[in-house]
Scaffold this motif. Structure first.
Motif, PDB file in Angstrom:
ATOM      1  N   SER A  59     -32.572  -6.839  -4.376  1.00 42.33           N
ATOM      2  CA  SER A  59     -32.653  -5.683  -5.721  1.00 42.33           C
ATOM      3  C   SER A  59     -31.512  -4.833  -5.174  1.00 42.33           C
ATOM      4  O   SER A  59     -31.161  -4.119  -6.261  1.00 42.33           O
ATOM      5  CB  SER A  59     -34.002  -4.844  -5.844  1.00 42.33           C
ATOM      6  OG  SER A  59     -34.935  -5.947  -6.086  1.00 42.33           O
ATOM      7  N   ILE A  74     -36.918  -8.746  -0.619  1.00 46.39           N
ATOM      8  CA  ILE A  74     -36.642  -8.541  -2.203  1.00 46.39           C
ATOM      9  C   ILE A  74     -36.154  -7.124  -2.218  1.00 46.39           C
ATOM     10  O   ILE A  74     -35.229  -7.013  -3.186  1.00 46.39           O
ATOM     11  CB  ILE A  74     -38.448  -8.348  -2.739  1.00 46.39           C
ATOM     12  CG1 ILE A  74     -38.633  -9.754  -3.006  1.00 46.39           C
ATOM     13  CG2 ILE A  74     -38.049  -7.660  -4.101  1.00 46.39           C
ATOM     14  CD1 ILE A  74     -40.213  -9.954  -3.559  1.00 46.39           C
ATOM     15  N   THR A 103     -36.785  -3.347  -8.162  1.00 41.21           N
ATOM     16  CA  THR A 103     -35.625  -2.436  -8.805  1.00 41.21           C
ATOM     17  C   THR A 103     -36.294  -1.347  -9.801  1.00 41.21           C
ATOM     18  O   THR A 103     -35.840  -0.111  -9.575  1.00 41.21           O
ATOM     19  CB  THR A 103     -34.990  -3.358 -10.241  1.00 41.21           C
ATOM     20  OG1 THR A 103     -34.542  -4.418  -9.388  1.00 41.21           O
ATOM     21  CG2 THR A 103     -33.897  -2.604 -10.749  1.00 41.21           C
ATOM     22  N   LEU A 144     -37.882  -9.167  -8.049  1.00 44.66           N
ATOM     23  CA  LEU A 144     -36.923  -8.238  -8.137  1.00 44.66           C
ATOM     24  C   LEU A 144     -36.951  -7.122  -9.332  1.00 44.66           C
ATOM     25  O   LEU A 144     -36.703  -6.024  -8.904  1.00 44.66           O
ATOM     26  CB  LEU A 144     -35.446  -8.820  -8.216  1.00 44.66           C
ATOM     27  CG  LEU A 144     -35.204 -10.164  -7.159  1.00 44.66           C
ATOM     28  CD1 LEU A 144     -33.694 -10.588  -7.676  1.00 44.66           C
ATOM     29  CD2 LEU A 144     -34.928  -9.262  -5.802  1.00 44.66           C
ATOM     30  N   ASN A 191     -32.817  -8.358 -15.949  1.00 45.32           N
ATOM     31  CA  ASN A 191     -33.097  -8.891 -14.461  1.00 45.32           C
ATOM     32  C   ASN A 191     -33.844 -10.331 -14.861  1.00 45.32           C
ATOM     33  O   ASN A 191     -34.091 -11.096 -13.973  1.00 45.32           O
ATOM     34  CB  ASN A 191     -34.027  -7.937 -13.903  1.00 45.32           C
ATOM     35  CG  ASN A 191     -34.810  -8.566 -12.679  1.00 45.32           C
ATOM     36  OD1 ASN A 191     -34.241  -8.828 -11.823  1.00 45.32           O
ATOM     37  ND2 ASN A 191     -36.071  -8.881 -12.993  1.00 45.32           N
ATOM     38  N   PRO A 244     -28.254 -11.455  -6.553  1.00 40.54           N
ATOM     39  CA  PRO A 244     -28.890 -10.708  -5.526  1.00 40.54           C
ATOM     40  C   PRO A 244     -28.929 -11.207  -4.280  1.00 40.54           C
ATOM     41  O   PRO A 244     -29.401 -10.558  -3.418  1.00 40.54           O
ATOM     42  CB  PRO A 244     -30.305 -10.852  -6.410  1.00 40.54           C
ATOM     43  CG  PRO A 244     -30.140 -12.035  -7.192  1.00 40.54           C
ATOM     44  CD  PRO A 244     -28.793 -12.186  -7.620  1.00 40.54           C
TER      45      PRO A 244
END
Length: 324
Positions: free
Chosen positions: A256, A252, A36, A32, A108, A212
């Protein structure tokens, strides 16, 4: 435009210009964090990525650097080991010495369902890494978050497995359970957002926590295949009994999406002090009998202001620092 569980980072950021925005993302060595950072620099943001293993992060973010260069953004790395408060303080000191402000901090990084262990400072691994490491790091650089900026803490529906235990945060008298420990740390991430938001909203800085979604990344490497299958079967049964659709893993980019939505798309007043999932603010739901991850929503203990204040005080005691 309405976004949901299947929205991706690219969809959430479509048409968004982030040139001139400076954003810090922790945990950019995989999953992630990398996605991101990639999505943000693609829209022109200046992203600083933090990671424990810089060599691994450099390999993982090679495409992020190329994307930044091609889109008028920038990408750089800083070393940060959240399981070592000396490293946390050194990283914060470095950023403070540079004195460059951030529009957004996205906390994160994290670990999940680890075997019992302790951080370098003697804290239970998950609580120490997921909560206390970020607690010290973010508070030490809080003055670098611009007025009107945001903090996004990655939590999880895993908060449903346990409230924090301020009497025994390091499992000294409680039998260790990796999922319970994960739940405690993820609840702590939400409570940290609640109290940070309360303390900083006077200057327009808002904090939020996000789930998430279920994603197959390196985060789950400590969970054996058999345990994972049992876990999934339990969730599916709960969802079936509740009459809701079966659980599905996210990609993913989908995982994100809520992070970047909460960071730069959603109105600050909408997400400040709240818990978000699937690109929307979650409703408070009743605690189910087993504390399972049955469906959407957040348990009230994770948003309780008194609980958040108590956690803040306990966290200060544990790390030996007081933050305004």
């Amino acid at each position: 435009m309405a976004f949901g569980a299947t929205s991706t980072t690219d969809e959430v950021l479509a048409g968004v210009d982030l040139k001139g925005k400076r954003i810090l993302v922790t945990g950019v060595s995989a999953g992630l964090g990398v996605e991101t950072a990639r999505s943000l620099v693609e829209h022109g943001a200046e992203v600083v990525g933090a990671a424990r293993d810089l060599e691994k992060a450099q390999r993982a973010t090679a495409e992020v650097s190329r994307t930044a260069e091609a889109n008028g953004g920038s990408f750089s790395l800083i070393e940060l080991d959240l399981a070592d408060l000396a490293s946390v303080r050194a990283a914060a000191d470095k950023l403070n010495a540079e004195g460059k402000l951030f529009d957004v901090v996205i906390a994160n990084a994290g670990v999940m369902a680890t075997p019992f262990g302790k951080t370098k400072d003697g804290f239970e691994t998950q609580f120490g890494t997921n909560h206390l490491g970020h607690f010290v790091f973010v508070n030490r650089i809080a003055k670098l978050i611009k007025d009107g900026g945001r903090l996004v803490n990655l939590s999880s529906a895993g908060h449903r497995y346990s409230d924090v235990n301020l009497d025994d945060p390091n499992f000294e008298t409680t039998e260790y359970d990796p999922i319970v420990a994960y739940g405690r740390s993820k609840t702590a991430n939400i409570l940290f957002s609640v109290e940070f938001d309360r303390r900083h909203r006077g200057r327009g800085v808002r904090a939020t926590a996000v789930h998430p979604g279920g994603i197959q990344t390196e985060l789950s490497r400590h969970i054996g295949d058999d345990v994972l299958m049992q876990w999934l079967e339990r969730i599916q049964q709960q969802r079936k009994e509740a009459g809701v659709p079966p659980f599905e893993f996210k990609t993913i980019p989908q995982g994100s999406a809520t992070s970047v939505w909460a960071a730069v798309v959603a109105p600050a007043e909408e997400v400040g002090g709240k818990y978000c999932e699937d690109c929307h603010v979650s409703e408070i739901v009743a605690v189910d009998a087993e504390g399972g991850v049955m469906s959407g929503g957040v348990f009230a203990y994770a948003l309780d202001a008194a609980n958040a204040a108590a956690l803040w005080k306990k966290s200060e005691e544990l790390v030996g620092e007081t933050f305004a």
